[in-house]
Write an enzyme that holds these catalytic residues in place. Structure first.
Site, PDB file in Angstrom:
ATOM      1  N   LYS A 140      35.534  53.814  81.456  1.00 24.37           N
ATOM      2  CA  LYS A 140      34.652  54.945  81.714  1.00 24.37           C
ATOM      3  C   LYS A 140      35.355  55.869  82.691  1.00 24.37           C
ATOM      4  O   LYS A 140      36.025  55.407  83.635  1.00 24.37           O
ATOM      5  CB  LYS A 140      33.342  54.438  82.332  1.00 24.37           C
ATOM      6  CG  LYS A 140      32.497  53.614  81.369  1.00 24.37           C
ATOM      7  CD  LYS A 140      31.883  54.490  80.290  1.00 24.37           C
ATOM      8  CE  LYS A 140      30.898  53.698  79.453  1.00 24.37           C
ATOM      9  NZ  LYS A 140      30.274  54.546  78.405  1.00 24.37           N
ATOM     10  N   ASP A 199      36.004  57.033  78.052  1.00 25.27           N
ATOM     11  CA  ASP A 199      34.677  57.565  77.703  1.00 25.27           C
ATOM     12  C   ASP A 199      34.111  58.309  78.905  1.00 25.27           C
ATOM     13  O   ASP A 199      33.913  57.723  79.974  1.00 25.27           O
ATOM     14  CB  ASP A 199      33.742  56.401  77.318  1.00 25.27           C
ATOM     15  CG  ASP A 199      32.374  56.864  76.826  1.00 25.27           C
ATOM     16  OD1 ASP A 199      32.118  58.085  76.786  1.00 25.27           O
ATOM     17  OD2 ASP A 199      31.553  55.984  76.477  1.00 25.27           O
ATOM     18  N   GLU A 227      36.275  59.897  74.478  1.00 22.21           N
ATOM     19  CA  GLU A 227      34.917  59.871  73.938  1.00 22.21           C
ATOM     20  C   GLU A 227      34.001  60.803  74.732  1.00 22.21           C
ATOM     21  O   GLU A 227      33.976  60.749  75.971  1.00 22.21           O
ATOM     22  CB  GLU A 227      34.416  58.418  74.010  1.00 22.21           C
ATOM     23  CG  GLU A 227      33.047  58.182  73.404  1.00 22.21           C
ATOM     24  CD  GLU A 227      32.636  56.701  73.515  1.00 22.21           C
ATOM     25  OE1 GLU A 227      33.489  55.842  73.804  1.00 22.21           O
ATOM     26  OE2 GLU A 227      31.442  56.419  73.325  1.00 22.21           O
ATOM     27  N   GLY A 247      28.315  50.346  71.731  1.00 26.53           N
ATOM     28  CA  GLY A 247      27.458  49.309  72.303  1.00 26.53           C
ATOM     29  C   GLY A 247      26.527  49.913  73.325  1.00 26.53           C
ATOM     30  O   GLY A 247      26.808  50.980  73.886  1.00 26.53           O
ATOM     31  N   LYS A 294      26.165  54.297  66.706  1.00 28.17           N
ATOM     32  CA  LYS A 294      25.197  53.407  67.342  1.00 28.17           C
ATOM     33  C   LYS A 294      23.914  53.610  66.552  1.00 28.17           C
ATOM     34  O   LYS A 294      23.370  54.723  66.541  1.00 28.17           O
ATOM     35  CB  LYS A 294      24.943  53.827  68.793  1.00 28.17           C
ATOM     36  CG  LYS A 294      26.127  53.643  69.720  1.00 28.17           C
ATOM     37  CD  LYS A 294      25.813  54.174  71.117  1.00 28.17           C
ATOM     38  CE  LYS A 294      27.009  53.983  72.041  1.00 28.17           C
ATOM     39  NZ  LYS A 294      26.811  54.663  73.345  1.00 28.17           N
ATOM     40  N   ASP A 325      30.058  60.645  70.659  1.00 25.73           N
ATOM     41  CA  ASP A 325      29.040  59.603  70.774  1.00 25.73           C
ATOM     42  C   ASP A 325      27.684  60.308  70.881  1.00 25.73           C
ATOM     43  O   ASP A 325      27.031  60.575  69.851  1.00 25.73           O
ATOM     44  CB  ASP A 325      29.359  58.737  72.012  1.00 25.73           C
ATOM     45  CG  ASP A 325      28.301  57.686  72.342  1.00 25.73           C
ATOM     46  OD1 ASP A 325      27.250  57.656  71.677  1.00 25.73           O
ATOM     47  OD2 ASP A 325      28.510  56.887  73.279  1.00 25.73           O
ATOM     48  N   LYS A 351      38.436  50.185  76.672  1.00 22.80           N
ATOM     49  CA  LYS A 351      37.885  51.520  76.965  1.00 22.80           C
ATOM     50  C   LYS A 351      37.485  51.538  78.424  1.00 22.80           C
ATOM     51  O   LYS A 351      36.868  50.593  78.904  1.00 22.80           O
ATOM     52  CB  LYS A 351      36.690  51.756  76.044  1.00 22.80           C
ATOM     53  CG  LYS A 351      35.620  52.726  76.540  1.00 22.80           C
ATOM     54  CD  LYS A 351      34.625  53.024  75.422  1.00 22.80           C
ATOM     55  CE  LYS A 351      33.224  53.257  75.958  1.00 22.80           C
ATOM     56  NZ  LYS A 351      32.249  53.474  74.863  1.00 22.80           N
ATOM     57  N   SER A 358      34.191  47.824  76.823  1.00 27.28           N
ATOM     58  CA  SER A 358      33.948  49.029  77.595  1.00 27.28           C
ATOM     59  C   SER A 358      33.852  48.610  79.060  1.00 27.28           C
ATOM     60  O   SER A 358      32.981  47.820  79.416  1.00 27.28           O
ATOM     61  CB  SER A 358      32.640  49.666  77.126  1.00 27.28           C
ATOM     62  OG  SER A 358      32.270  50.730  77.972  1.00 27.28           O
TER      63      SER A 358
END
Ligand code: OSB
Ligand code: MG
Length: 391
Positions: free
Chosen positions: A182, A207, A232, A309, A281, A257, A180, A154
């Protein structure tokens, strides 16, 4: 419903009749500096403050890492709410108690509403303790079958797109199987476009950490042209309904998420087609027991899952690796090598990724990693040791 309550008997042959008795709970607030700052749509952090739970019983100890942060941005929980809830409400429900199996710990917290990250930290320590008492790896107790897991990274929001490209380049060279990035308004279509243009058909996803609203649907649909594996959590942290409406308008699969804080909400999300993929998670859902139920629910509905994570130290990371060994974790997770986060980590040796982008599931008892007590002590800001109160 009952079909998802079958955690107990997966590996019943290795359970014998042992029980976990919890004699002491040690709680610490730690601070570890991050190797690189991490920026999401909530803001930027330079170091990680987190709680570590150690449960002791019958001469063994188990660890659980709390994934709450200093600020209530990803979730409403913070280190201080977790400290309060663990010391005042959860510790008294486990201290001096004999549990036949760690699957019984989460139900013992039923009177406490919410506070899943606090619950998970204690519950996961009990699973580690139990697996150590049994002398078997945690993955076996959880019902995992993989010997190695697929690892992705990420990558936070950077100061420039050039810096982003440089980071992606480095992680691909390290072998990671999925990237991934952000995103947030102003750092989304441009960032994805730039990464695609530079690296071609890599496994790529984005994400948003809830940075958009349904009014942004047309803008988000511009991402469809880039064939992302998924987007995400584009919308609100507690939303399911708007995600269902957004998914109707997107070709890109939505992965939830933040929204998936319970198995019940996951059922609702799957039923309403609010997502096609779910990120698990354990801290978000209350620990390993609920994560297994969520995993099984998704498997029964053909929804692939991957392990998220929360910038964990090696202790929390090891838990994530064991959980990721379950069969329906079929997509690379955000569980990467220790050195991306902390140097040194709390464990030695650190967790490493192979050139093929895989991480081996530890084979020793419990979480199967070795902590360095001096490093834990050096990072400790506050400590409480709780024991059963005499009656
Ligand atoms: O949304 O997945 C998230 C980190 C902190 C809070 C939320 C998230 C993340 C990450 C980092 O994406 C994943 C990792 O590398 O641990
Ligand atoms: Mg996320």
């Amino acid at each position: 419903m009952a079909m998802y309550l079958n955690i107990p008997n997966r590996n019943s042959e290795c359970y014998h009749s042992r029980i976990v008795r919890i004699d002491r709970l040690e709680l610490r607030l730690l601070r570890l500096p991050l190797v690189h700052f991490f920026e999401t749509s909530f803001g930027r952090i330079y170091d990680k403050h987190f709680l570590l739970v150690k449960l002791e019983g019958e001469g063994q100890a188990g660890f659980g890492e709390c994934v709450a942060e200093s600020d209530p941005y990803y979730s409403s929980e913070t280190n201080e709410t977790c400290w309060h809830v663990i010391t005042e409400f959860l510790a008294p429900r486990v201290l001096g108690v004999r549990f036949d199996h760690p699957r019984d710990v989460y139900p013992a917290f039923k009177a406490v509403r919410g506070h899943n990250m606090a619950k998970a930290a204690v519950e996961m320590a009990a699973w580690d303790l139990y697996a150590r008492q049994q002398g078997v790896p945690l993955s076996r107790v959880l019902g995992g079958t993989r010997t190695e897991i697929a690892s992705g990274v990420s990558i936070g929001i950077q100061d420039s797109l050039d810096q982003l490209v440089e980071k992606v380049d480095r992680e691909l060279a390290a072998g990671y199987q999925r990237i991934k990035i952000k995103i947030k308004p102003g750092w989304d279509v441009n960032a994805v476009e730039r990464v695609r243009a530079r690296f071609g058909a890599i496994a790529l996803m984005a994400d948003a950490n809830a940075a958009y609203t349904l009014a942004d649907a047309a803008h988000l649909a511009r991402l469809d042209q880039f064939d992302l594996m998924m987007i995400e959590q584009p919308l609100e942290y507690d939303d399911v309904g708007d995600h269902a409406r957004l998914q109707e308008q997107l070709r890109t699969p939505i992965c939830l998420d933040e929204s998936i804080h319970s198995v019940r909400v996951a059922e609702e999300a799957i039923r309403s087609k609010a997502c096609r993929i779910i990120n698990i998670k354990p801290g978000r859902v209350g620990g390993h027991r609920e994560s297994i139920r969520l995993h099984d629910l998704c498997q029964a509905h053909g929804i692939p899952v991957w392990h998220g994570g929360m910038l964990e130290s090696g202790l929390g990371r090891a838990h994530n690796i064991h959980l990721s060994s379950l069969a329906n974790f079929s997509l690379p997770g955000d569980v990467a090598a220790s050195k991306r986060y902390f140097n040194p980590d709390l464990i030695e040796p650190p967790i490493e990724v192979s050139p093929a982008g895989t991480i081996a599931v530890p084979t020793g008892p419990g979480i199967g990693v070795t902590y360095v007590q001096e490093r834990i002590d050096a990072a400790t800001k506050r400590l409480a040791a709780l024991e059963p109160t005499a009656v």
